[in-house]
Design a protein around this motif. Structure first.
Motif, PDB file in Angstrom:
ATOM      1  N   ASN A 184      -0.105   1.384  -6.568  1.00  0.00           N
ATOM      2  CA  ASN A 184       0.156   1.318  -5.127  1.00  0.00           C
ATOM      3  C   ASN A 184       1.321   0.399  -4.800  1.00  0.00           C
ATOM      4  O   ASN A 184       1.354  -0.764  -5.202  1.00  0.00           O
ATOM      5  N   GLU A 199       3.882   4.066  -0.184  1.00  0.00           N
ATOM      6  CA  GLU A 199       4.841   4.311  -1.253  1.00  0.00           C
ATOM      7  C   GLU A 199       6.225   3.734  -0.973  1.00  0.00           C
ATOM      8  O   GLU A 199       6.828   3.117  -1.833  1.00  0.00           O
ATOM      9  N   PHE A 239       0.795  -1.222   0.000  1.00  0.00           N
ATOM     10  CA  PHE A 239       0.000   0.000   0.000  1.00  0.00           C
ATOM     11  C   PHE A 239       0.830   1.275   0.000  1.00  0.00           C
ATOM     12  O   PHE A 239       0.714   2.113  -0.876  1.00  0.00           O
ATOM     13  N   GLU A 255      -4.319   3.579 -11.886  1.00  0.00           N
ATOM     14  CA  GLU A 255      -4.323   3.758 -10.436  1.00  0.00           C
ATOM     15  C   GLU A 255      -4.301   2.432  -9.687  1.00  0.00           C
ATOM     16  O   GLU A 255      -3.687   2.315  -8.619  1.00  0.00           O
TER      17      GLU A 255
END
Length: 258
Positions: free
Chosen positions: A93, A13, A11, A89
């Motif tokens: 992640n 970065e 999840f 998108e």
């Protein structure tokens, strides 16, 4: 698996940002707030929450991206398009780029959420080869090639580059090669300079210094006008992959790299 690694893969970065969130008390394991990033968790059975939202475990992923010129290798930038702007998108992640390419350089760029994979490819001690195709203003004689192959100075106070491989494909004057090559797509030369020499070929290096290929060629009198990375280790860019597009690496391709 360590809690901070779980968050980075699934999840958050980066591992550093994951550790910060854990220390700030934003993460729960099985309903209990945990502030120790190094705690071991069972990624497939424990319930991990970030700001009270369940974080699903994400398996390791590996992407090949055909980077176009004009975008920078960064996650966000206020003034420029970045390589991450080309990703959906749902796929973005937890992933990060493996190494980088200059804004005006095209070609093979890898993305993953696997830190060990990144380390294996980018660690200087492993000497993983990266092959580039170039067009340059200038010429390369036998002495120039030997200097590139044996190691060359590209900056005051820097060590010589490691031995490289150079292969010249074409050379001559711009006016002679303009029609039989596509250099005109990459560089608009003024007519008064049509008689200057140009050269194209492949340069293979095993380091990752800033602007290294351009600086190496500049050291032998060549000004790069087009640069494209075509391979990393045994992995070659899939030329059916259009610029700005990406795909998952096959298991065979991953094994080639590790």
């Amino acid at each position: 698996m360590r809690l901070d690694k779980f968050l980075a893969v699934s999840f958050i970065e980066t591992r550093k940002k994951s550790r910060d969130y854990i220390k700030e008390g934003k993460v729960k394991v099985n309903g209990e707030v945990i502030t120790e990033p190094a705690i071991e968790i069972k990624e497939n059975t424990d319930i991990i929450e970030y700001l009270d939202k369940v974080v699903a475990y994400r398996e390791k992923v590996y992407y090949m991206f055909h980077k176009p010129a004009g975008c920078i290798t960064a996650r966000k930038d206020a003034d420029n398009i970045t390589v991450f702007d080309f990703f959906h998108e749902d796929n973005i992640n937890g992933i990060f780029h493996v190494g980088r390419l200059d804004k005006d350089t095209e070609g093979l760029l890898l993305f993953t959420n696997d830190g060990d994979f990144d380390h294996q490819l980018m660690c200087p001690e492993r000497h993983v080869e990266k092959k580039y195709f170039f067009w340059a203003l200038g010429s390369l004689d036998e002495e120039d090639r030997k200097r590139l192959e044996n190691g060359i100075s590209i900056g005051e106070g820097e060590a010589l580059t490691k031995p490289a491989k150079i292969e010249v494909i074409k050379y001559g004057k711009y006016e002679e090669l303009e029609k039989e090559t596509d250099i005109g797509k990459f560089y608009n030369i003024e007519s008064k300079h049509y008689n200057q020499p140009i050269v194209c070929g492949y340069l293979t290096i095993s380091e990752g210094r800033k602007h290294q290929v351009k600086r190496m060629l500049k050291s032998v009198g060549c000004y790069v006008v087009y640069l494209k990375r075509i391979s990393i280790g045994e992995l070659t860019l899939d030329e059916t992959l259009e610029k700005g597009h990406y795909r998952m690496l096959t298991e065979e391709e991953v094994q080639k790299l590790i």
